[in-house]
Motif scaffolding. Structure first.
Motif, PDB file in Angstrom:
ATOM      1  N   TRP A  75       0.833  -1.202   0.000  1.00  8.65           N
ATOM      2  CA  TRP A  75       0.000   0.000   0.000  1.00  8.65           C
ATOM      3  C   TRP A  75       0.863   1.246   0.000  1.00  8.65           C
ATOM      4  O   TRP A  75       1.868   1.313   0.693  1.00  8.65           O
TER       5      TRP A  75
ATOM      6  N   TYR B 185      -3.462   3.451  -1.171  1.00  5.10           N
ATOM      7  CA  TYR B 185      -3.814   2.958  -2.499  1.00  5.10           C
ATOM      8  C   TYR B 185      -2.695   2.080  -3.027  1.00  5.10           C
ATOM      9  O   TYR B 185      -1.565   2.134  -2.534  1.00  5.10           O
ATOM     10  N   ALA B 186      -3.054   1.249  -3.987  1.00  6.91           N
ATOM     11  CA  ALA B 186      -2.075   0.334  -4.576  1.00  6.91           C
ATOM     12  C   ALA B 186      -2.397   0.151  -6.051  1.00  6.91           C
ATOM     13  O   ALA B 186      -3.551   0.002  -6.431  1.00  6.91           O
TER      14      ALA B 186
ATOM     15  N   LYS C 146      -7.947   1.742  -0.031  1.00  4.33           N
ATOM     16  CA  LYS C 146      -8.464   1.283   1.262  1.00  4.33           C
ATOM     17  C   LYS C 146      -8.703   2.476   2.177  1.00  4.33           C
ATOM     18  O   LYS C 146      -8.016   3.502   2.097  1.00  4.33           O
TER      19      LYS C 146
END
Length: 174
Positions: free
Chosen positions: A17, A90-91, A100
């Motif tokens: 992440w 974020y990813a 998330k």
């Protein structure tokens, strides 16, 4: 067995992440303070009218309780802001983009690149002051639209271009 991070979401422990900018904490403090100040001032009007004798029949307990409840809510909100921001991330994965958020009710939103219709980069006055932006992902489905706050200015341009390029490549492959 790998050690589980408290902020990991079940099923996504292996995802790397990227956290949002910690400057988002300060930006949220400013917005919350302004909001609490304005609403508290509005809720204090009955108290002021009661104390000046203009509205003597208004219940004193209610006149004091309205602004007090708002101030308590503001303090609780200020305490939770850092944890909420640290829970966001974020990813970029091969086929989709993940976001998330959430402390008690954790949420992971996965947007396949082929479903992206457009990306909107937003920057309000408070965000501009702190050098961060919001990235709004739009898809055909209203339920999968997402706004990711707290992305540094330099990362927002790169992220927008990368996501759009991947989206165009996936869309062309359909």
């Amino acid at each position: 067995m790998p050690e589980r991070n408290d902020r990991d979401v079940r099923g996504f422990e292996d995802v790397e992440w990227t956290p949002v900018s910690p400057k988002l904490i300060s930006a949220h403090y400013v917005v919350t303070a302004i909001t609490v100040g304005i609403v508290t001032a509005a809720l204090a009007v009955p108290l002021i009218l009661l104390l000046t004798g203009v509205w003597p029949g208004y219940p004193a307990w209610l006149a004091w309780a309205l602004p007090a409840v708002m101030l308590v809510w503001g303090v609780v909100e200020m305490i939770l802001i850092p944890r909420r921001v640290r829970a966001m991330g974020y990813a970029e994965r091969e086929d989709d983009f993940l976001f998330k958020s959430g402390l008690w009710f954790r949420r992971v939103l996965a947007v396949p690149y082929g479903r992206l219709q457009y990306l909107d980069v937003k920057e309000g006055p408070v965000q501009r002051r702190y050098g961060i932006r919001s990235l709004e992902l739009q898809t055909a489905s209203a339920s999968t639209n997402a706004t990711i706050e707290g992305i540094p200015v330099e990362d927002s341009e790169r992220l927008r271009d990368a996501l759009m390029a991947r989206g165009q490549a996936r869309l062309a492959g359909l």
